[in-house]
Scaffold this motif. Structure first.
Motif, PDB file in Angstrom:
ATOM      1  N   LEU A  10      12.000 -39.399  31.184  1.00 10.07           N
ATOM      2  CA  LEU A  10      10.593 -39.830  31.211  1.00 10.07           C
ATOM      3  C   LEU A  10       9.654 -38.625  31.216  1.00 10.07           C
ATOM      4  O   LEU A  10       8.594 -38.659  30.583  1.00 10.07           O
ATOM      5  CB  LEU A  10      10.313 -40.723  32.409  1.00 10.07           C
ATOM      6  CG  LEU A  10      10.789 -42.162  32.303  1.00 10.07           C
ATOM      7  CD1 LEU A  10      10.295 -42.980  33.495  1.00 10.07           C
ATOM      8  CD2 LEU A  10      10.369 -42.824  31.017  1.00 10.07           C
ATOM      9  N   ARG A  11      10.033 -37.571  31.927  1.00 11.90           N
ATOM     10  CA  ARG A  11       9.218 -36.344  31.953  1.00 11.90           C
ATOM     11  C   ARG A  11       9.024 -35.820  30.527  1.00 11.90           C
ATOM     12  O   ARG A  11       7.910 -35.483  30.116  1.00 11.90           O
ATOM     13  CB  ARG A  11       9.882 -35.285  32.827  1.00 11.90           C
ATOM     14  CG  ARG A  11       9.172 -33.938  32.780  1.00 11.90           C
ATOM     15  CD  ARG A  11       9.847 -32.886  33.628  1.00 11.90           C
ATOM     16  NE  ARG A  11       9.461 -33.097  35.011  1.00 11.90           N
ATOM     17  CZ  ARG A  11      10.299 -33.443  35.995  1.00 11.90           C
ATOM     18  NH1 ARG A  11      11.575 -33.615  35.738  1.00 11.90           N
ATOM     19  NH2 ARG A  11       9.860 -33.607  37.216  1.00 11.90           N
ATOM     20  N   ASN A  12      10.100 -35.756  29.769  1.00 11.77           N
ATOM     21  CA  ASN A  12      10.015 -35.268  28.385  1.00 11.77           C
ATOM     22  C   ASN A  12       9.159 -36.188  27.517  1.00 11.77           C
ATOM     23  O   ASN A  12       8.361 -35.720  26.707  1.00 11.77           O
ATOM     24  CB  ASN A  12      11.414 -35.137  27.777  1.00 11.77           C
ATOM     25  CG  ASN A  12      12.200 -34.014  28.398  1.00 11.77           C
ATOM     26  OD1 ASN A  12      11.645 -33.066  28.938  1.00 11.77           O
ATOM     27  ND2 ASN A  12      13.518 -34.127  28.351  1.00 11.77           N
ATOM     28  N   TYR A  13       9.320 -37.490  27.687  1.00  7.87           N
ATOM     29  CA  TYR A  13       8.524 -38.453  26.928  1.00  7.87           C
ATOM     30  C   TYR A  13       7.035 -38.272  27.226  1.00  7.87           C
ATOM     31  O   TYR A  13       6.207 -38.212  26.306  1.00  7.87           O
ATOM     32  CB  TYR A  13       8.977 -39.883  27.255  1.00  7.87           C
ATOM     33  CG  TYR A  13       8.115 -40.933  26.604  1.00  7.87           C
ATOM     34  CD1 TYR A  13       8.318 -41.313  25.282  1.00  7.87           C
ATOM     35  CD2 TYR A  13       7.074 -41.545  27.309  1.00  7.87           C
ATOM     36  CE1 TYR A  13       7.529 -42.274  24.672  1.00  7.87           C
ATOM     37  CE2 TYR A  13       6.277 -42.511  26.707  1.00  7.87           C
ATOM     38  CZ  TYR A  13       6.503 -42.856  25.398  1.00  7.87           C
ATOM     39  OH  TYR A  13       5.706 -43.799  24.803  1.00  7.87           O
ATOM     40  N   ILE A  14       6.689 -38.192  28.501  1.00  4.44           N
ATOM     41  CA  ILE A  14       5.286 -38.051  28.911  1.00  4.44           C
ATOM     42  C   ILE A  14       4.699 -36.754  28.365  1.00  4.44           C
ATOM     43  O   ILE A  14       3.596 -36.731  27.826  1.00  4.44           O
ATOM     44  CB  ILE A  14       5.147 -38.124  30.445  1.00  4.44           C
ATOM     45  CG1 ILE A  14       5.446 -39.551  30.931  1.00  4.44           C
ATOM     46  CG2 ILE A  14       3.777 -37.660  30.911  1.00  4.44           C
ATOM     47  CD1 ILE A  14       5.663 -39.669  32.435  1.00  4.44           C
ATOM     48  N   SER A  15       5.443 -35.674  28.478  1.00  6.48           N
ATOM     49  CA  SER A  15       4.978 -34.377  27.979  1.00  6.48           C
ATOM     50  C   SER A  15       4.741 -34.407  26.470  1.00  6.48           C
ATOM     51  O   SER A  15       3.714 -33.937  25.981  1.00  6.48           O
ATOM     52  CB  SER A  15       6.014 -33.305  28.337  1.00  6.48           C
ATOM     53  OG  SER A  15       5.637 -32.067  27.835  1.00  6.48           O
ATOM     54  N   THR A  16       5.670 -34.992  25.746  1.00  6.69           N
ATOM     55  CA  THR A  16       5.532 -35.068  24.283  1.00  6.69           C
ATOM     56  C   THR A  16       4.355 -35.950  23.886  1.00  6.69           C
ATOM     57  O   THR A  16       3.539 -35.566  23.046  1.00  6.69           O
ATOM     58  CB  THR A  16       6.828 -35.603  23.648  1.00  6.69           C
ATOM     59  OG1 THR A  16       7.900 -34.718  23.988  1.00  6.69           O
ATOM     60  CG2 THR A  16       6.706 -35.702  22.140  1.00  6.69           C
ATOM     61  N   GLN A  17       4.253 -37.124  24.481  1.00 10.05           N
ATOM     62  CA  GLN A  17       3.179 -38.048  24.126  1.00 10.05           C
ATOM     63  C   GLN A  17       1.802 -37.460  24.437  1.00 10.05           C
ATOM     64  O   GLN A  17       0.889 -37.543  23.622  1.00 10.05           O
ATOM     65  CB  GLN A  17       3.351 -39.387  24.845  1.00 10.05           C
ATOM     66  CG  GLN A  17       4.525 -40.190  24.363  1.00 10.05           C
ATOM     67  CD  GLN A  17       4.422 -40.510  22.885  1.00 10.05           C
ATOM     68  OE1 GLN A  17       3.423 -41.031  22.405  1.00 10.05           O
ATOM     69  NE2 GLN A  17       5.470 -40.190  22.148  1.00 10.05           N
ATOM     70  N   THR A  18       1.655 -36.902  25.626  1.00 15.07           N
ATOM     71  CA  THR A  18       0.339 -36.391  26.022  1.00 15.07           C
ATOM     72  C   THR A  18      -0.052 -35.127  25.262  1.00 15.07           C
ATOM     73  O   THR A  18      -1.226 -34.774  25.246  1.00 15.07           O
ATOM     74  CB  THR A  18       0.268 -36.140  27.543  1.00 15.07           C
ATOM     75  OG1 THR A  18       1.295 -35.230  27.922  1.00 15.07           O
ATOM     76  CG2 THR A  18       0.389 -37.438  28.328  1.00 15.07           C
ATOM     77  N   SER A  19       0.885 -34.482  24.617  1.00 16.32           N
ATOM     78  CA  SER A  19       0.527 -33.295  23.831  1.00 16.32           C
ATOM     79  C   SER A  19      -0.410 -33.660  22.680  1.00 16.32           C
ATOM     80  O   SER A  19      -1.114 -32.807  22.146  1.00 16.32           O
ATOM     81  CB  SER A  19       1.780 -32.587  23.304  1.00 16.32           C
ATOM     82  OG  SER A  19       2.426 -33.366  22.331  1.00 16.32           O
ATOM     83  N   TYR A  20      -0.473 -34.935  22.321  1.00 12.43           N
ATOM     84  CA  TYR A  20      -1.376 -35.419  21.274  1.00 12.43           C
ATOM     85  C   TYR A  20      -2.702 -35.927  21.833  1.00 12.43           C
ATOM     86  O   TYR A  20      -3.588 -36.301  21.067  1.00 12.43           O
ATOM     87  CB  TYR A  20      -0.711 -36.566  20.488  1.00 12.43           C
ATOM     88  CG  TYR A  20       0.498 -36.138  19.719  1.00 12.43           C
ATOM     89  CD1 TYR A  20       0.384 -35.503  18.492  1.00 12.43           C
ATOM     90  CD2 TYR A  20       1.777 -36.358  20.234  1.00 12.43           C
ATOM     91  CE1 TYR A  20       1.502 -35.109  17.783  1.00 12.43           C
ATOM     92  CE2 TYR A  20       2.902 -35.961  19.528  1.00 12.43           C
ATOM     93  CZ  TYR A  20       2.756 -35.336  18.310  1.00 12.43           C
ATOM     94  OH  TYR A  20       3.869 -34.947  17.613  1.00 12.43           O
ATOM     95  N   PHE A  21      -2.850 -35.971  23.141  1.00 16.09           N
ATOM     96  CA  PHE A  21      -4.019 -36.564  23.775  1.00 16.09           C
ATOM     97  C   PHE A  21      -5.132 -35.526  23.947  1.00 16.09           C
ATOM     98  O   PHE A  21      -4.887 -34.322  23.891  1.00 16.09           O
ATOM     99  CB  PHE A  21      -3.637 -37.169  25.128  1.00 16.09           C
ATOM    100  CG  PHE A  21      -2.666 -38.324  25.059  1.00 16.09           C
ATOM    101  CD1 PHE A  21      -2.314 -38.937  23.858  1.00 16.09           C
ATOM    102  CD2 PHE A  21      -2.081 -38.804  26.211  1.00 16.09           C
ATOM    103  CE1 PHE A  21      -1.430 -39.992  23.805  1.00 16.09           C
ATOM    104  CE2 PHE A  21      -1.185 -39.864  26.174  1.00 16.09           C
ATOM    105  CZ  PHE A  21      -0.866 -40.460  24.971  1.00 16.09           C
ATOM    106  N   PRO A  22      -6.382 -35.976  24.197  1.00 17.74           N
ATOM    107  CA  PRO A  22      -7.544 -35.089  24.218  1.00 17.74           C
ATOM    108  C   PRO A  22      -7.488 -33.925  25.208  1.00 17.74           C
ATOM    109  O   PRO A  22      -7.980 -32.845  24.904  1.00 17.74           O
ATOM    110  CB  PRO A  22      -8.704 -36.035  24.583  1.00 17.74           C
ATOM    111  CG  PRO A  22      -8.250 -37.379  24.143  1.00 17.74           C
ATOM    112  CD  PRO A  22      -6.774 -37.394  24.327  1.00 17.74           C
ATOM    113  N   PHE A  23      -6.886 -34.096  26.393  1.00 13.90           N
ATOM    114  CA  PHE A  23      -6.816 -33.007  27.373  1.00 13.90           C
ATOM    115  C   PHE A  23      -5.518 -32.212  27.273  1.00 13.90           C
ATOM    116  O   PHE A  23      -5.256 -31.334  28.075  1.00 13.90           O
ATOM    117  CB  PHE A  23      -6.959 -33.537  28.802  1.00 13.90           C
ATOM    118  CG  PHE A  23      -8.371 -33.860  29.206  1.00 13.90           C
ATOM    119  CD1 PHE A  23      -9.459 -33.468  28.442  1.00 13.90           C
ATOM    120  CD2 PHE A  23      -8.623 -34.560  30.367  1.00 13.90           C
ATOM    121  CE1 PHE A  23     -10.760 -33.766  28.823  1.00 13.90           C
ATOM    122  CE2 PHE A  23      -9.910 -34.869  30.760  1.00 13.90           C
ATOM    123  CZ  PHE A  23     -10.984 -34.468  29.980  1.00 13.90           C
TER     124      PHE A  23
END
Length: 152
Positions: free
Chosen positions: A112-125
């Protein structure tokens, strides 16, 4: 040191539910790292034995998913890891449970840590890195809740 392969084998990992909301910041010069460190987070998990001697660890993490979230991200992610054991018949059930409760849960959190990190890398912050988890404390708390039959 020599690499010793675990008897616990990760068969697969799936995301089964996810939710994301961006909460815009009012101020312009926001310290994103400080902001992220103030997020309220919750982790819950449940190991289960299923058919064909496969072991499942269901896990969910919520980040800043509260009534009035802080600016940035409000996230919820739920996944499942599927495990089995090499040489299944030679391993006692108690040993299997210890593997699942230590290594299995750690592996699930890291997926889940890897998923969250990858997904949020596309987010505004930018990327959100889940902080290190005190696994011993987390497991002990879960076992106490399970023993007292409290809903989790």
């Amino acid at each position: 040191m020599k690499f010793v392969k675990s008897q616990l084998e990760l068969i697969d990992f799936f995301i089964i539910n996810t939710k994301y909301k961006f909460v815009d910041a009012i101020e312009n010069n926001i310290d994103v790292r400080k902001l992220f460190s103030e997020y309220e987070m919750d982790i819950d998990f449940m190991p289960k034995i299923r058919e064909n001697n496969q072991y499942f660890v269901y896990i969910k993490i919520s980040i800043n998913e509260i009534e009035n979230p802080l600016p940035g991200y409000s996230l919820f992610v739920e996944g499942v890891c599927i495990f089995n054991f090499n040489d299944d018949e030679a391993i006692e059930e108690k040993i299997k449970a210890e593997y699942i409760w230590s290594s299995g849960i750690s592996i699930a959190i890291n997926n889940l840590r890897n998923y969250i990190s990858t997904q949020t890398s596309y987010f505004p912050f930018g990327k959100f890195n889940l902080p290190a988890v005190d696994l011993t404390s987390l497991i002990n708390e879960k076992k106490i809740l399970m023993e007292s039959n409290k809903p989790v």
